[in-house]
Design a protein around this motif. Structure first.
Motif, mmCIF file in Angstrom:
data_model
loop_
_atom_site.group_PDB
_atom_site.id
_atom_site.type_symbol
_atom_site.label_atom_id
_atom_site.label_comp_id
_atom_site.label_asym_id
_atom_site.label_seq_id
_atom_site.Cartn_x
_atom_site.Cartn_y
_atom_site.Cartn_z
ATOM 1 N N TYR A 1 31.304 42.130 111.530
ATOM 2 C CA TYR A 1 32.531 41.507 111.025
ATOM 3 C C TYR A 1 33.126 40.573 112.072
ATOM 4 O O TYR A 1 33.517 41.000 113.148
ATOM 5 C CB TYR A 1 33.568 42.569 110.662
ATOM 6 C CG TYR A 1 34.709 42.053 109.812
ATOM 7 C CD1 TYR A 1 34.672 42.174 108.424
ATOM 8 C CD2 TYR A 1 35.824 41.454 110.391
ATOM 9 C CE1 TYR A 1 35.711 41.709 107.640
ATOM 10 C CE2 TYR A 1 36.863 40.980 109.615
ATOM 11 C CZ TYR A 1 36.806 41.109 108.238
ATOM 12 O OH TYR A 1 37.833 40.640 107.456
ATOM 13 N N SER A 2 33.192 39.303 111.734
ATOM 14 C CA SER A 2 33.867 38.299 112.570
ATOM 15 C C SER A 2 34.837 37.515 111.698
ATOM 16 O O SER A 2 34.478 37.056 110.613
ATOM 17 C CB SER A 2 32.847 37.330 113.188
ATOM 18 O OG SER A 2 33.514 36.222 113.784
ATOM 19 N N PRO B 1 27.074 34.663 105.916
ATOM 20 C CA PRO B 1 28.394 34.510 105.303
ATOM 21 C C PRO B 1 28.810 35.753 104.517
ATOM 22 O O PRO B 1 28.089 36.232 103.655
ATOM 23 C CB PRO B 1 28.207 33.313 104.358
ATOM 24 C CG PRO B 1 26.986 32.611 104.855
ATOM 25 C CD PRO B 1 26.100 33.702 105.388
ATOM 26 N N LEU C 1 36.048 34.644 112.475
ATOM 27 C CA LEU C 1 36.065 33.293 113.032
ATOM 28 C C LEU C 1 36.351 32.190 112.008
ATOM 29 O O LEU C 1 37.099 31.262 112.312
ATOM 30 C CB LEU C 1 34.754 33.019 113.755
ATOM 31 C CG LEU C 1 34.672 31.706 114.526
ATOM 32 C CD1 LEU C 1 35.708 31.652 115.643
ATOM 33 C CD2 LEU C 1 33.270 31.510 115.113
ATOM 34 N N PRO C 2 35.770 32.212 110.796
ATOM 35 C CA PRO C 2 36.016 31.079 109.884
ATOM 36 C C PRO C 2 37.501 30.814 109.636
ATOM 37 O O PRO C 2 37.941 29.663 109.699
ATOM 38 C CB PRO C 2 35.286 31.494 108.605
ATOM 39 C CG PRO C 2 34.176 32.363 109.086
ATOM 40 C CD PRO C 2 34.774 33.136 110.227
ATOM 41 N N THR D 1 35.418 33.976 120.050
ATOM 42 C CA THR D 1 33.987 33.834 119.780
ATOM 43 C C THR D 1 33.542 32.408 120.028
ATOM 44 O O THR D 1 34.131 31.469 119.478
ATOM 45 C CB THR D 1 33.686 34.192 118.309
ATOM 46 O OG1 THR D 1 34.232 35.482 118.020
ATOM 47 C CG2 THR D 1 32.194 34.186 118.033
ATOM 48 N N ASP E 1 38.619 37.759 116.259
ATOM 49 C CA ASP E 1 39.243 36.636 115.555
ATOM 50 C C ASP E 1 39.745 37.021 114.175
ATOM 51 O O ASP E 1 39.931 36.165 113.304
ATOM 52 C CB ASP E 1 38.270 35.450 115.456
ATOM 53 C CG ASP E 1 37.926 34.880 116.817
ATOM 54 O OD1 ASP E 1 38.852 34.498 117.548
ATOM 55 O OD2 ASP E 1 36.728 34.872 117.163
ATOM 56 N N VAL F 1 31.955 27.427 106.897
ATOM 57 C CA VAL F 1 30.884 28.135 107.608
ATOM 58 C C VAL F 1 29.655 27.243 107.730
ATOM 59 O O VAL F 1 29.061 27.095 108.814
ATOM 60 C CB VAL F 1 30.531 29.449 106.878
ATOM 61 C CG1 VAL F 1 29.231 30.041 107.430
ATOM 62 C CG2 VAL F 1 31.672 30.455 107.019
ATOM 63 N N VAL G 1 23.888 33.569 111.505
ATOM 64 C CA VAL G 1 25.186 33.685 110.842
ATOM 65 C C VAL G 1 24.959 34.069 109.386
ATOM 66 O O VAL G 1 24.239 33.378 108.657
ATOM 67 C CB VAL G 1 25.970 32.363 110.925
ATOM 68 C CG1 VAL G 1 27.235 32.431 110.084
ATOM 69 C CG2 VAL G 1 26.312 32.043 112.380
ATOM 70 N N TRP H 1 30.098 36.517 109.154
ATOM 71 C CA TRP H 1 31.351 35.767 109.228
ATOM 72 C C TRP H 1 32.152 36.058 107.971
ATOM 73 O O TRP H 1 31.793 35.644 106.865
ATOM 74 C CB TRP H 1 31.069 34.269 109.352
ATOM 75 C CG TRP H 1 30.712 33.854 110.743
ATOM 76 C CD1 TRP H 1 30.397 34.660 111.790
ATOM 77 C CD2 TRP H 1 30.639 32.511 111.244
ATOM 78 N NE1 TRP H 1 30.125 33.910 112.913
ATOM 79 C CE2 TRP H 1 30.271 32.585 112.608
ATOM 80 C CE3 TRP H 1 30.830 31.260 110.666
ATOM 81 C CZ2 TRP H 1 30.098 31.458 113.401
ATOM 82 C CZ3 TRP H 1 30.661 30.130 111.458
ATOM 83 C CH2 TRP H 1 30.312 30.221 112.812
ATOM 84 N N GLN I 1 36.080 28.346 102.497
ATOM 85 C CA GLN I 1 35.579 29.097 103.639
ATOM 86 C C GLN I 1 34.060 28.976 103.757
ATOM 87 O O GLN I 1 33.517 28.790 104.847
ATOM 88 C CB GLN I 1 35.965 30.571 103.495
ATOM 89 C CG GLN I 1 37.451 30.829 103.677
ATOM 90 C CD GLN I 1 37.838 30.840 105.144
ATOM 91 O OE1 GLN I 1 38.032 29.791 105.753
ATOM 92 N NE2 GLN I 1 37.942 32.014 105.707
#
Length: 374
Positions: free
Chosen positions: A59-60, A155, A62-63, A83, A304, A122, A153, A98, A118
């Motif tokens: 789990y990030s 999504p 960042l987007p 990140t 993030d 990405v 990555v 992400w 989103q």
């Protein structure tokens, strides 16, 4: 060097030394290096192990964080977020999900549109950083991306509201790269469990290869999803409620259900859910492994995404410190390899196999929520 300019107003909603482990009651560590040969040896072992079995981060955030920056360069390094490519490499991260989650209150067409924004972001960010990042949606490509020296990555997860109660939208999002969906915040996946339409959504997710994320879902939804799904389910950011009573953390009975279903509990590195130190995070990993099994525990940086992080794991570069703590606790290298990389690979492989089998048995579902739930 890739520089990506992004309009933050666009779209919808627009070292080397291991700190001594701390308990939740310990004061913050004094500044400066820790000259401990044993700690340095553990950290070196951790880095060597992660070179072979990198972290697949569940789990990030960042987007969404990048939407608030007028420009950024993840190849050079970006201090405004937790990140970037240099810190991902330092942390030995080989793949990460992400998240496409949205602020609360976005529903209906706004949620669908914001999720599409989103996904577009990405893909744009990954294209702008080809030397460091690459989209990869299946187990084989993820391994290939790692062997090419890049970070994979994936999504997702997105929120279930992004579907607009439409299986056609689910298929469209999958076609754009979506690989996980969180089954919360909608009428068909609530505290009372999955409705008939909710079960149909899950079956269509299985057919497509979209993973079900159950972090934050009601207990009955977790139980029913584990029973209905033909592919392993995820909890992308859940720790042990027995150690810390956070609503997104899982009680032992649900950890056992998840383990029996060969799902995956990805423990978040947040002070709110696991505690203020690397030792607290390791306590949760110990507990989840004991209850659900070594093949059902993973890692979720949750960087993030808003919450504060343990003081000794401030960004994605800190994973070797956590692995060194697990080595100090006599975790085997085999169990650590499962934790960091192997368990995510297994889940993706099994989801891919389940999708191929389902596609041979059934056509895309045309059911609507009105048809099944009235």
């Amino acid at each position: 060097m890739a520089e990506l300019k992004y309009d933050a107003g666009a779209g919808a909603g627009a070292t080397d030394d291991l700190p001594a482990p701390l308990t939740g009651d310990d004061p913050a560590p004094a500044p400066g290096p820790v000259h401990d040969p044993a700690a340095a040896d553990l950290l070196a072992r951790a880095r060597t192990l992660l070179d072979a079995h990198p972290v697949a981060d569940g789990y990030s955030g960042l987007p969404w964080a990048l939407r608030h920056l007028s420009w950024f360069d993840l190849d050079l390094g970006e201090s405004a977020v937790d990140t970037d490519v240099p810190r991902l490499r330092e942390g030995r991260v080989g793949a990460l999900f992400w998240a496409l989650h949205l602020p609360e209150g976005l529903t209906g067409d706004r949620a669908v549109g914001a999720t599409l924004d989103q996904l577009d972001l990405v893909r744009t960010v990954v294209r702008a950083h080809p030397d460091g990042l690459r989209l990869a949606c299946d187990p084989g490509p993820i391994t290939d991306v790692h062997h090419s020296g890049r970070i994979a990555v994936l999504p997702g997860p997105a929120g279930a509201a992004a579907l607009g109660d439409s299986l056609g939208i689910l298929r469209s999002l999958h076609g754009l790269g979506l690989r996980a969906l969180t089954l919360t915040g909608v009428s068909w996946a609530g505290e009372t469990g999955l409705t008939r339409f909710g079960e149909e959504v899950l079956r269509e997710m299985n057919r497509l290869g979209v993973l079900a994320d159950l972090s934050g879902a009601g207990a009955e939804t977790v139980r029913r999803a584990c029973a209905v799904s033909k592919a392993p389910v995820l909890c992308t950011r859940s720790a042990a409620r027995a150690l810390r009573p956070h609503p997104t953390n899982l009680p032992d009975d649900l950890l056992a259900v998840l383990g029996a279903a060969k799902g995956l509990c990805m423990v978040p590195l947040t002070a709110e859910q696991t505690g203020p130190s690397v030792r607290d995070v390791a306590d949760h990993l110990d507990h989840v492994r004991a209850v659900a099994g070594a093949d059902c525990v993973g890692l979720a940086g949750t960087y993030d995404a808003g919450p504060a992080h343990p003081q000794d794991l401030p960004d994605v570069s800190g994973y070797p410190r956590l692995i060194a703590e697990l080595l100090r606790r006599d975790w085997s290298e085999a169990d650590i390899a499962l934790l960091t990389w192997g368990n995510v690979q297994r889940v993706l492989r099994e989801a891919d196999f389940a999708a191929r089998e389902a596609q041979r048995r059934r056509e895309p579902s045309t059911a609507t929520i009105t048809d099944l739930d009235g």
